[in-house]
Every structure is written in structure tokens, then in C-alpha cells.
Scaffold this motif. Structure first.
Motif, PDB file in Angstrom:
ATOM      1  N   PRO A 110       0.891   9.612   3.609  1.00  0.00           N
ATOM      2  CA  PRO A 110       0.061   8.017   4.624  1.00  0.00           C
ATOM      3  C   PRO A 110      -0.315   8.885   5.962  1.00  0.00           C
ATOM      4  CG  PRO A 110       2.548   8.025   4.645  1.00  0.00           C
ATOM      5  CD  PRO A 110       2.469   9.046   3.901  1.00  0.00           C
ATOM      6  N   LEU A 160       0.871  12.170  -1.372  1.00  0.00           N
ATOM      7  CA  LEU A 160      -0.299  11.775  -0.683  1.00  0.00           C
ATOM      8  C   LEU A 160       1.050  12.258   0.306  1.00  0.00           C
ATOM      9  CD1 LEU A 160      -3.108  10.658  -2.173  1.00  0.00           C
ATOM     10  CD2 LEU A 160      -2.855  12.768  -2.165  1.00  0.00           C
ATOM     11  N   TRP A 172       0.807  -1.224   0.232  1.00  0.00           N
ATOM     12  CA  TRP A 172       0.082   0.333   0.051  1.00  0.00           C
ATOM     13  C   TRP A 172       0.419   0.984  -0.024  1.00  0.00           C
ATOM     14  CZ3 TRP A 172      -0.540   4.244   3.893  1.00  0.00           C
ATOM     15  CH2 TRP A 172      -1.579   4.718   3.506  1.00  0.00           C
ATOM     16  N   LEU A 173       2.193   1.267   0.813  1.00  0.00           N
ATOM     17  CA  LEU A 173       2.975   2.558   1.082  1.00  0.00           C
ATOM     18  C   LEU A 173       3.334   2.419  -0.466  1.00  0.00           C
ATOM     19  CD1 LEU A 173       4.653   2.281   4.357  1.00  0.00           C
ATOM     20  CD2 LEU A 173       2.699   3.655   3.859  1.00  0.00           C
ATOM     21  N   ARG A 174       3.859   1.563  -0.959  1.00  0.00           N
ATOM     22  CA  ARG A 174       4.512   1.374  -2.596  1.00  0.00           C
ATOM     23  C   ARG A 174       3.681   1.941  -3.265  1.00  0.00           C
ATOM     24  NH1 ARG A 174       7.087  -3.043  -0.721  1.00  0.00           N
ATOM     25  NH2 ARG A 174       5.848  -4.553  -1.531  1.00  0.00           N
ATOM     26  N   ARG A 175       2.011   1.626  -3.098  1.00  0.00           N
ATOM     27  CA  ARG A 175       1.738   2.685  -4.884  1.00  0.00           C
ATOM     28  C   ARG A 175       0.808   3.652  -3.955  1.00  0.00           C
ATOM     29  NH1 ARG A 175      -1.064  -1.534  -7.449  1.00  0.00           N
ATOM     30  NH2 ARG A 175      -0.021  -4.231  -7.334  1.00  0.00           N
ATOM     31  N   LEU A 176       1.729   3.826  -2.552  1.00  0.00           N
ATOM     32  CA  LEU A 176       0.630   5.490  -2.761  1.00  0.00           C
ATOM     33  C   LEU A 176       1.224   6.371  -3.358  1.00  0.00           C
ATOM     34  CD1 LEU A 176      -1.113   6.410  -0.629  1.00  0.00           C
ATOM     35  CD2 LEU A 176       0.615   7.224   0.894  1.00  0.00           C
ATOM     36  N   THR A 216      -5.385   6.005   4.970  1.00  0.00           N
ATOM     37  CA  THR A 216      -5.347   7.110   3.892  1.00  0.00           C
ATOM     38  C   THR A 216      -4.545   7.443   3.703  1.00  0.00           C
ATOM     39  OG1 THR A 216      -7.277   8.539   2.862  1.00  0.00           O
ATOM     40  CG2 THR A 216      -6.396   8.167   5.210  1.00  0.00           C
ATOM     41  N   GLY A 217      -4.627   8.246   2.427  1.00  0.00           N
ATOM     42  CA  GLY A 217      -3.722   9.339   2.183  1.00  0.00           C
ATOM     43  C   GLY A 217      -3.963  10.772   1.979  1.00  0.00           C
ATOM     44  N   ASP A 219       2.349   9.797  -5.129  1.00  0.00           N
ATOM     45  CA  ASP A 219       3.998  10.667  -4.438  1.00  0.00           C
ATOM     46  C   ASP A 219       3.594  11.860  -3.823  1.00  0.00           C
ATOM     47  OD1 ASP A 219       5.514   8.895  -5.064  1.00  0.00           O
ATOM     48  OD2 ASP A 219       6.014   9.793  -6.632  1.00  0.00           O
ATOM     49  N   GLY A 225      -8.014   3.298  -2.304  1.00  0.00           N
ATOM     50  CA  GLY A 225      -7.283   2.840  -2.223  1.00  0.00           C
ATOM     51  C   GLY A 225      -7.242   2.940  -0.649  1.00  0.00           C
ATOM     52  N   ASP A 226      -7.563   2.950  -0.429  1.00  0.00           N
ATOM     53  CA  ASP A 226      -7.682   2.845   1.208  1.00  0.00           C
ATOM     54  C   ASP A 226      -7.790   1.492   1.815  1.00  0.00           C
ATOM     55  OD1 ASP A 226      -7.473   5.979   1.191  1.00  0.00           O
ATOM     56  OD2 ASP A 226      -9.268   6.900   2.286  1.00  0.00           O
TER      57      ASP A 226
END
Length: 275
Positions: free
Chosen positions: A211, A209, A201-205, A266-267, A207, A251-252
């Protein structure tokens, strides 16, 4: 002078036992006598190679004594050729071709070597015996091909069964993994699911946004269970889960940590707004 000896019945394909791959049909008495009388004698010592797989074939060998091992490679069943048996008939029947096996003497072995010219001479001299030999040999070759086809079909069936079993196992593992990472009551991720999904999830967040983690703890939730019962408490937790999912983005991550504790990952564009 024509050979007038009566010819024995030609073995049928059924004479080859499909459960004994690699067996060899022996020569009839008249066939063995004809070839052993006219062929050139050659002696091979143990482990000596008669011919190699892939070599050009132009000779037939009739074993008088000893044994010869045939290795076809590729995991195919081998054969052991003994006395009164022949190797390489196709070289004389259909002309030169590439050997399909490597032949190696297992012990001191004497063979009679038959070349194309001698075979043509024997065909003229004893046509009945040679014709009988050819029919027997072709019958054996057909049976061998049928054995090979049957083995390939069995292997194909076994492979398909193994692939089906593997696919089913993978599906079961995937289901088990999902169940292990999912809270049974609410259908949300559990703590194990959060650990498994957090890195991805962190990798897909995106740039742009940052976390953000929102922790939700239901105040005095125990009163619901005490006054209304366990079933009502479970329904309340399910309702809370649905409300959190409703406000979560695509994406959350929505997680039930334990009991009445929930997490929303969430971002956000401005982390300061979370203060």
C-alpha cells in the motif's frame, strides 16, 4: 315420523361479520332441542380439554351450558363457543378428520356428545331439522373460509407494503450513507468515506503490492479564491479531482481530505521508488 316444522331461512355468508373473527352461529330452537334430547351428556371442569388439535375427529359437541375456547394455533384468531352452539360438525358431515383446534372448557361446561351413528339416526327421524342444521353449518364454514382468505389477503398486502417500505428505507439509508461518505463538491470520497473503505481496500490489495499513500496539497490555492472568486476556486478543485482520477488505477482510492488536500491510495510493487 317426518319433522314438519317450518325451516327458517338459511343465514347467508354476509351474516358473518368480517370484523369479528371467531364468532359462532348458534343453533336454531328445533336443532338444539333435537340434539340436547338425544345426545349423551358429558361435563367438563374449567381448563379441562375436550379435544386436542391434530386428534382424529369423530364426535360433535353441543354446548348446553358453560363456554369452550377454541385455539387454532399459528396466531389465528380463536373462538369462544357458548350455550346452544356446536363444535366439530365436520366429523359427522364428511367422516373422520384431524381436529384443527384445541378445545378447552373456560368454566364448568355441559355438552351433548353426538357420534356418527346417532347423527344418522337423527337424520332419519328428523330430516328437515338435520338438513336445516347442515345447511346452516356449511354456510358458516364457507363464511369462515372467506374470512380466512380475506385475512390472508390483508396480511399479504400488509407484508408486501412492509417489504416495499423496508426496501425504500434501505435504499434511502444507502443513499444517505453514500452522501455522508462523499465530498459534495468533487464527488470523491471524503475523510469519513476513507475511514469506511480503508479496511476493505487493504484486504483486497493483491499480495504482490504494497500500500502507498500519496498526499497532494495545492500550493497557494488561496490566491485563486482571492483573485478569481469562490466559483473559480471550486472549479479548480473539481479539475484537480478529475486529473487525479484520470491517473488512478481501477482499485485505487481518491480522497479529498479537506480544502485543497487530496489523497491517492494505490498499490506499488517497489515501495522504494516512492522515496
Amino acid at each position: 315420523m317426518r319433522d314438519e316444522q317450518p325451516e327458517p331461512p338459511v343465514p347467508s355468508v354476509a351474516a358473518i361479520d368480517p370484523d369479528r373473527p371467531g364468532q359462532v352461529l348458534g343453533l336454531a330452537d328445533a336443532e338444539f332441542e333435537l340434539f340436547s334430547t338425544h345426545g349423551v351428556v358429558q361435563v367438563f371442569e374449567p381448563r379441562e380439554v375436550l379435544f386436542l388439535r391434530g386428534e382424529y375427529a369423530c364426535l360433535m359437541y353441543v354446548v348446553e351450558s358453560g363456554r369452550v375456547a377454541l385455539d387454532f394455533g399459528g396466531g389465528k384468531p380463536g373462538k369462544v363457543v357458548g350455550a346452544r352452539e356446536s363444535i366439530g360438525e365436520l366429523a359427522l358431515f364428511i367422516g373422520g378428520h384431524l381436529r384443527t383446534a384445541t378445545a378447552t372448557a373456560l368454566e364448568r361446561t355441559a355438552v351433548r356428545v353426538i357420534d356418527q351413528a346417532l347423527f344418522e339416526t337423527l337424520l332419519q327421524r328428523a330430516p328437515g331439522t338435520v338438513a336445516q342444521f347442515m345447511r346452516r353449518s356449511f354456510g358458516y364454514l364457507v363464511a369462515s373460509e372467506q374470512q380466512l382468505i380475506a385475512r390472508l389477503r390483508r396480511r399479504n398486502d400488509e407484508l408486501l407494503a412492509a417489504l416495499d417500505a423496508l426496501s425504500e428505507t434501505r435504499a434511502q439509508l444507502g443513499t444517505a450513507e453514500r452522501l455522508a461518505q462523499t465530498d459534495e463538491l468533487t464527488g470523491l470520497l471524503n475523510r469519513r468515506g476513507l475511514d469506511a473503505r480503508l479496511g476493505d481496500w487493504l484486504r483486497r490489495l493483491p499480495d504482490e503490492l504494497a500500500p502507498a499513500l500519496l498526499l497532494l496539497d495545492l500550493d497557494r490555492f488561496r490566491l485563486v479564491n482571492d483573485h478569481c472568486g469562490q466559483v473559480a476556486g471550486d472549479r479548480a478543485l473539481q479539475a484537480v479531482a478529475r486529473e487525479i482520477e484520470a491517473v488512478a488505477g481501477a482499485g485505487d482510492l481518491v480522497v479529498r481530505l479537506a480544502g485543497d488536500e487530496f489523497v491517492l491510495l494505490t498499490g506499488v510493487v517497489d515501495p522504494a521508488r516512492l522515496d
